[in-house]
Design a protein around this motif. Structure first.
Motif, short mmCIF file in Angstrom:
data_model
loop_
_atom_site.label_atom_id
_atom_site.label_comp_id
_atom_site.label_asym_id
_atom_site.label_seq_id
_atom_site.Cartn_x
_atom_site.Cartn_y
_atom_site.Cartn_z
N ASN A 184 -0.49 -1.04 7.84
CA ASN A 184 -1.49 -0.47 6.93
C ASN A 184 -2.67 -1.43 6.78
N LYS A 185 -3.72 -0.93 6.19
CA LYS A 185 -4.92 -1.72 5.86
C LYS A 185 -5.64 -2.22 7.11
N GLY A 232 0.71 -1.96 -11.48
CA GLY A 232 0.67 -1.58 -10.07
C GLY A 232 2.04 -1.63 -9.43
N ILE A 233 3.10 -1.38 -10.20
CA ILE A 233 4.41 -1.36 -9.57
C ILE A 233 5.07 -0.01 -9.80
N THR A 234 5.97 0.34 -8.91
CA THR A 234 6.66 1.60 -9.03
C THR A 234 8.05 1.33 -9.57
N ASP A 273 -8.33 -1.35 8.08
CA ASP A 273 -9.77 -1.44 7.79
C ASP A 273 -10.18 -2.83 7.31
N LEU A 274 -9.21 -3.64 6.87
CA LEU A 274 -9.56 -4.96 6.34
C LEU A 274 -10.07 -5.88 7.45
N GLN A 321 -2.95 6.57 -7.44
CA GLN A 321 -1.51 6.45 -7.62
C GLN A 321 -0.93 7.60 -8.44
N SER A 337 -4.96 3.27 7.87
CA SER A 337 -5.57 2.74 6.65
C SER A 337 -5.33 3.77 5.56
N ALA A 338 -4.49 3.42 4.62
CA ALA A 338 -4.20 4.34 3.52
C ALA A 338 -5.46 4.54 2.68
N LYS A 339 -6.34 3.54 2.74
CA LYS A 339 -7.56 3.62 1.94
C LYS A 339 -8.54 4.64 2.52
N GLY A 360 0.77 -1.25 0.00
CA GLY A 360 0.00 0.00 0.00
C GLY A 360 0.80 1.29 0.00
N LYS A 361 2.05 1.19 -0.42
CA LYS A 361 2.91 2.37 -0.42
C LYS A 361 2.34 3.51 -1.28
N SER A 362 1.96 3.19 -2.50
CA SER A 362 1.46 4.25 -3.39
C SER A 362 0.15 4.83 -2.87
N THR A 363 -0.69 3.99 -2.32
CA THR A 363 -1.96 4.48 -1.79
C THR A 363 -1.70 5.42 -0.61
P1 GTP Z 1 3.85 -1.03 -5.41
O1 GTP Z 1 3.77 0.41 -5.78
O2 GTP Z 1 3.59 -1.93 -6.57
O3 GTP Z 1 5.06 -1.40 -4.60
O4 GTP Z 1 2.61 -1.38 -4.49
P2 GTP Z 1 2.18 -0.51 -3.33
O5 GTP Z 1 2.88 -0.93 -2.09
O6 GTP Z 1 2.29 0.89 -3.72
O7 GTP Z 1 0.66 -0.90 -3.18
P3 GTP Z 1 -0.60 -0.06 -3.65
O8 GTP Z 1 -0.65 1.29 -3.02
O9 GTP Z 1 -0.69 -0.16 -5.12
O10 GTP Z 1 -1.72 -0.92 -2.95
C1 GTP Z 1 -1.90 -2.28 -3.24
C2 GTP Z 1 -3.36 -2.65 -3.08
O11 GTP Z 1 -3.75 -2.52 -1.73
C3 GTP Z 1 -4.28 -1.76 -3.89
O12 GTP Z 1 -5.32 -2.55 -4.41
C4 GTP Z 1 -4.82 -0.79 -2.84
O13 GTP Z 1 -6.11 -0.32 -3.17
C5 GTP Z 1 -4.86 -1.65 -1.61
N1 GTP Z 1 -4.72 -0.88 -0.37
C6 GTP Z 1 -3.75 0.01 -0.06
N2 GTP Z 1 -3.94 0.52 1.17
C7 GTP Z 1 -5.07 -0.05 1.65
C8 GTP Z 1 -5.78 0.07 2.89
O14 GTP Z 1 -5.43 0.81 3.80
N3 GTP Z 1 -6.90 -0.69 3.02
C9 GTP Z 1 -7.32 -1.53 2.04
N4 GTP Z 1 -8.42 -2.23 2.27
N5 GTP Z 1 -6.68 -1.67 0.88
C10 GTP Z 1 -5.56 -0.93 0.68
#
Ligand code: GTP
Length: 596
Positions: free
Chosen positions: A132-133, A53-55, A135-136, A41, A163-165, A18-21
């Motif tokens: 992170n997450k 979905g990768i950076t 909320d899940l 993103q 929760s980044a979401k 969830g880094k990008s989120t």
């Molecule tokens: P890379 O950039 O590929 O390294 O991935 P990342 O770490 O940036 O992950 P990204 O932000 O793309 O999130 C990956 C998935 O997790 C996506 O489908 C997001 O919507 C989901 N996600 C991120 N944060 C949360 C959160 O706090 N809660 C929930 N439920 N889903 C989340």
């Protein structure tokens, strides 16, 4: 800006944690990106990054944040998350004083969490552990807070939960960044020294170089020098990303921003290099510059030979933005004119190949990827082999291959399966630690050649997707390697030559011969397919002869029908390659070179 008010940090995480989120949410909360401009993103700009979905390339954004009554400047540096780009990650980390270590509260620590954490520790960063997450429904924050606390040696209560979401906990996290991350320190009245942590090609502006100023100040119109090469430039523009490029008068101690000098090629502005003044500049570079070193090579050929100039132009364009991409022309008796291309790793290879096909509309054949071998002959002559068909003939004293240190993390029930897999890939176990009662970290030394080919897929299937893998190159080892050639009707097919361990040579030869027998159509004569080590044949198959009398199918005198058939046959021939006397359909090469 007063350095005391600056905080430079990055977010490090395993892929998909969830880094990008989280970065998106921070941009929103600090008001840098308005709600209506927000798109998922924001920082991942390249199409392929977005789709997969990768950076891949890191970026830096400046965000204002008032902690209490004091206005601070936060510079968030986004790092690439994949193993191929470790060097870029480590440079991004070197530009920071602290990092947010982000872990998915439903997954726990994974291999890249650890790899990135070690890099952060090597760079002496302050580490803020965050789950992170939350909320899940499947989140287990208490369990994984304990795991994380155990790993970095803090109190489980110090692990933040967000929760980044939904944005829950993210404001508190920004406050903690201000409180915990040290302000940058540097010498304000020294000659400028700035470290390049990213370099991006822009079609309109040329190369945009991202730097962190460590000492002194860089200003608009200053004449600068790159310390690794001595190349000099004028600063045509200097500024910060917030999040779009915003010009400024200059950047001083601790500040992070971009430079534009008019250079057209990222290799003139290399990640890890130090920027100083052309006159009266610093004499000592900021440590750690390394040239990117390609680890994996593949031959890339256009399916249609007339696309060769287009392929060359496309590679040239991609190289403008990718200092790690190297290539040189190569000819193959079987595939014609193409290039031998060097990559940092398999993901890098895949991304480049996909961009060539998608952005440049090229149809390509890529030969099986191979690593770089060092060969010493008995007379002391050294060879570096990047193409298996160029393995030297004669008396070989010693062959060396690159090895990596691999970290694998999985639920403990898969220990057996992982050990078995690593064993068949010539791995040597270096250690094993339990992260918690049910999750374990295994450390192995493995030949890179055994990883570049479908290791990751095999690992995922043996562990039902639960294992994660990270690796870094650690040097070379001597190994009993031999070249296996494939011969069609007595002629060597260079594109199929491979360097394999002697214990696996026989299996490789049998597999390739059998595969080719399926793929090569019958000819007017019998075609033997042989696998050989030097002059010793280790496997043989035969494609039986056929008399291809297509015209006999047309009864009597229907001339137009006959002509149609002949034309069809000619069409078919176009997509055939002649290998010696044998006609091999293009598809056979593609199918034989694909891994399965
Ligand atoms: P890379 O950039 O590929 O390294 O991935 P990342 O770490 O940036 O992950 P990204 O932000 O793309 O999130 C990956 C998935 O997790 C996506 O489908 C997001 O919507 C989901 N996600 C991120 N944060 C949360 C959160 O706090 N809660 C929930 N439920 N889903 C989340």
């Amino acid at each position: 800006t007063d350095p005391a008010l600056i905080r430079n940090f990055c977010i490090i995480a395993h892929i998909d944690h969830g880094k990008s989120t989280l970065a998106d949410r921070m941009l929103q909360l600090t008001g840098v990106v308005e709600q209506r401009q927000m798109r998922a993103q924001y920082l991942d700009r390249m199409d392929i990054e977005r789709e997969r979905g990768i950076t891949i390339k890191s970026q830096a954004v400046r965000m204002p944040w008032a902690a209490g009554d004091t206005a601070h400047v936060l510079n968030m540096i986004d790092t690439p998350g994949h193993v191929d780009f470790t060097y870029e990650v480590s440079r991004s980390l070197a530009a920071c004083e602290g990092c947010v270590l982000l872990v998915d509260a439903a997954q726990g620590i994974e291999a890249q969490t650890l790899a990135n954490l070690y890099l952060a520790m090597e760079n002496d960063l302050t580490i803020i552990p965050v789950l992170n997450k939350i909320d899940l429904p499947a989140a287990q924050p208490d369990k994984f807070a304990a795991e994380l606390a155990h790993l970095i040696g803090c109190d489980p209560g110090d692990v933040l939960r967000v929760s980044a979401k939904t944005g829950e906990g993210v404001e508190a996290l920004l406050d903690e960044v201000v409180r915990q991350v040290p302000a940058p320190v540097g010498v304000a009245d020294a000659p400028a020294r700035a470290m390049i942590f990213d370099s991006v090609y822009d079609a309109y502006r040329g190369v945009v170089t991202y730097v962190k100023v460590v000492d002194g100040r860089l200003g608009h119109r200053d004449r600068i020098a790159m310390m690794s090469t001595g190349a000099t430039h004028e600063l045509l523009e200097i500024g910060v990303n917030s999040p779009e490029m915003t010009p400024a008068d200059g950047l001083s101690v601790g500040e992070v921003g971009y430079l534009i000098t008019g250079v057209k090629d990222v290799r003139q502005s290399k990640v890890g290099d130090t920027v100083t003044f052309q006159r009266g500049g610093a004499t000592e570079a900021l440590g750690g510059y390394k040239d990117p070193k390609p680890m994996v090579f593949s031959g890339i050929y256009p399916i249609d030979g007339s696309d060769y100039p287009a392929l060359r132009d496309a590679l040239e364009k991609l190289q403008l933005n990718d200092a790690a991409l190297v290539y040189e022309p190569e000819t193959s008796a079987a595939l014609g004119f193409g290039f031998r291309v060097g990559f940092l790793g398999l993901l890098h290879l895949e991304v480049i190949r996909e961009r060539l096909e998608r952005e440049f509309g090229l149809d390509l054949i890529a030969t099986a990827p191979n690593v770089v071998y060092g060969v010493t002959m008995e007379d002391g002559v050294e060879h570096t082999v990047t193409n298996p068909s160029e393995f030297p003939v004669g008396k070989v004293a010693d062959v060396r291959e690159p090895v990596v240190r691999a970290t694998l993390i999985a639920p403990s029930e898969y220990i057996g399966a992982i050990m078995e897999l690593c064993q068949t890939r010539r791995g040597v176990m270096k250690g094993m630690d339990y992260l918690s009662e049910e999750r374990v970290e295994l450390r192995y030394t493995l030949p890179l050649a055994e990883i570049v080919f479908d290791f990751f897929d095999a690992l995922k299937s043996k562990t039902r997707g639960y294992a994660s893998l990270d690796y870094e190159p650690t040097g070379e080892q001597a190994a009993a390697l031999v070249k296996v050639d494939i011969l069609l009707h007595g002629d060597k097919v260079d594109a199929f030559s491979a360097i394999v361990h002697k214990d696996k040579a026989y299996a490789y030869g049998v597999k390739m011969a059998a595969k080719l027998r399926e793929l090569i159509p019958r000819q007017q004569f019998e075609v033997p397919i042989q696998a050989a080590i030097g002059s010793r044949v280790i496997a043989r198959e035969t494609v039986r002869a056929i008399r291809k009398d297509v015209l006999s199918k047309c009864y009597g005198g229907d001339i137009s029908r006959k002509r149609k058939l002949l034309e069809k046959q000619k069409e078919g021939k176009k997509r055939m390659k002649m290998v010696g006397r044998v006609e091999v359909p293009q598809e056979a090469f593609i199918a034989a070179l694909s891994s399965d």
